[in-house]
Design an enzyme around this catalytic site. Sequence first.
Site, PDB file in Angstrom:
ATOM      1  N   ARG A  31      -1.849  55.016  -9.909  1.00 32.62           N
ATOM      2  CA  ARG A  31      -2.579  56.284  -9.900  1.00 32.62           C
ATOM      3  C   ARG A  31      -3.719  56.301 -10.903  1.00 32.62           C
ATOM      4  O   ARG A  31      -4.435  57.300 -11.006  1.00 32.62           O
ATOM      5  CB  ARG A  31      -1.628  57.453 -10.189  1.00 32.62           C
ATOM      6  CG  ARG A  31      -1.054  58.101  -8.938  1.00 32.62           C
ATOM      7  CD  ARG A  31      -0.713  59.553  -9.177  1.00 32.62           C
ATOM      8  NE  ARG A  31      -1.873  60.359  -9.485  1.00 32.62           N
ATOM      9  CZ  ARG A  31      -1.828  61.547 -10.081  1.00 32.62           C
ATOM     10  NH1 ARG A  31      -0.662  62.059 -10.446  1.00 32.62           N
ATOM     11  NH2 ARG A  31      -2.924  62.224 -10.345  1.00 32.62           N
ATOM     12  N   LYS A  32      -3.911  55.216 -11.637  1.00 33.04           N
ATOM     13  CA  LYS A  32      -4.973  55.188 -12.629  1.00 33.04           C
ATOM     14  C   LYS A  32      -6.279  54.679 -12.002  1.00 33.04           C
ATOM     15  O   LYS A  32      -6.352  54.388 -10.812  1.00 33.04           O
ATOM     16  CB  LYS A  32      -4.551  54.327 -13.812  1.00 33.04           C
ATOM     17  CG  LYS A  32      -3.293  54.844 -14.516  1.00 33.04           C
ATOM     18  CD  LYS A  32      -3.431  56.295 -14.938  1.00 33.04           C
ATOM     19  CE  LYS A  32      -2.317  56.774 -15.857  1.00 33.04           C
ATOM     20  NZ  LYS A  32      -1.019  56.941 -15.169  1.00 33.04           N
ATOM     21  N   VAL A  33      -7.321  54.564 -12.828  1.00 32.23           N
ATOM     22  CA  VAL A  33      -8.657  54.238 -12.314  1.00 32.23           C
ATOM     23  C   VAL A  33      -8.664  52.864 -11.666  1.00 32.23           C
ATOM     24  O   VAL A  33      -9.208  52.666 -10.576  1.00 32.23           O
ATOM     25  CB  VAL A  33      -9.691  54.314 -13.451  1.00 32.23           C
ATOM     26  CG1 VAL A  33     -11.080  53.942 -12.944  1.00 32.23           C
ATOM     27  CG2 VAL A  33      -9.708  55.714 -14.060  1.00 32.23           C
ATOM     28  N   HIS A  61      -1.316  51.654 -13.898  1.00 32.75           N
ATOM     29  CA  HIS A  61      -0.456  52.176 -12.840  1.00 32.75           C
ATOM     30  C   HIS A  61      -1.307  52.469 -11.601  1.00 32.75           C
ATOM     31  O   HIS A  61      -2.509  52.746 -11.719  1.00 32.75           O
ATOM     32  CB  HIS A  61       0.221  53.451 -13.361  1.00 32.75           C
ATOM     33  CG  HIS A  61       1.154  54.087 -12.394  1.00 32.75           C
ATOM     34  ND1 HIS A  61       0.735  54.994 -11.442  1.00 32.75           N
ATOM     35  CD2 HIS A  61       2.502  53.978 -12.235  1.00 32.75           C
ATOM     36  CE1 HIS A  61       1.779  55.413 -10.739  1.00 32.75           C
ATOM     37  NE2 HIS A  61       2.856  54.807 -11.195  1.00 32.75           N
TER      38      HIS A  61
END
Length: 374
Positions: free
Chosen positions: A178-180, A176
């Site tokens: 918002r992930k790394v 997603h």
Amino acid sequence: MRLNIPTLDDAELKAVGEVLATGMLTQGAQAARLEQLMCELTGASRAAAVSSATTGLHLALVALGVGPTDEVIMPAFSFPATANVVVQQGARPVFADIDPVTFNIRPDLIEAAVTSRTKAVMPVHAFGLCAEMDAINEVAGRHGLPVIEDAACAVGGTFRGRAAGSMGTAGVFSFHPRKVITTGEGGMITTSDEALADQLNLLRAHGARRGELFMEFVEAGFNYRLSDIHAAIGVVQMGKLLAIVAERQRLAAALSSRLVDIEGVTVPSAPSHVVPTFQSYVVRLDDLIDRDGVIRSLRELDIESTLGTYGMHLQPYFQKTMGDLAADLPNATQAHHQALTLPLYPGLADGDLDQIATALRAAVAKNRRSAQPS
């Protein structure tokens, strides 16, 4: 200032354009390449690209045979998708409390939660910090239970030198935004269980096996595949992963040095045997600080922030189906109300970190509650 901005540039745009030029847009060569890269990162022998971490968790439960009346033990503090996928199988999520420092599930409480109906254990690597996997695997192994790592936030993280997603029966990652790293939307399942991997591949593509001329459907499967458009972004992102994680770690240390002396604010910390990704930078506020008021005050100062994640037991659906568990899960309850996520992503400058620190200091001072007389 936004909470997170993905690290993207012309390389991802070029990769998407190359896929579009082929006319082969669904799961194909790019997805296979992304799977290979995840195997190389984690040391797992197999990987299955999927449309999200949520579908990946669901697929893992289905492939492991979790069904009605079964129970799956998990931390009470996580994004509700962790529990929702269990409910979708007609099974029951069993919430265990967390360690208040790491926000991860306490292994001793897993032991206490095991019953004759327990079918699996699902630890979550909170905000990219791996749970205590040796102790978790020891408990699960004694009871013959598979372990599904919810590693949604932990790609690039390690526990005693072992990669997140490699220590359980299966690991599930999120891509997603918002992930790394990101594919826009997407996820990945890793495993070294060959039979499980075969079942995952079957179920994610409608339960179909391809013959010489056409497919035959041997399971009632799902369409949980990842398109090559999304996978092409992921392949480029994988080449940036180590640099992104290193920069997140550097920024986290720099931000902590600016916040550590604010009264009532506890900055994140990790055990020496865990290397976190800092997918999110989450501080804990003392109970005498109004966390929601701090979020509002930061918004007025143009700093985006949010809660850490959710005490799932406090959400209306689970309160309706499970009752009031707040007193039974004190650390998860406190974390739900007092954890605060601040901006952290590559591209933040020293001046941005100073701005966050100054704003938080002012917001905390503005939102202190009066101590109640004992």
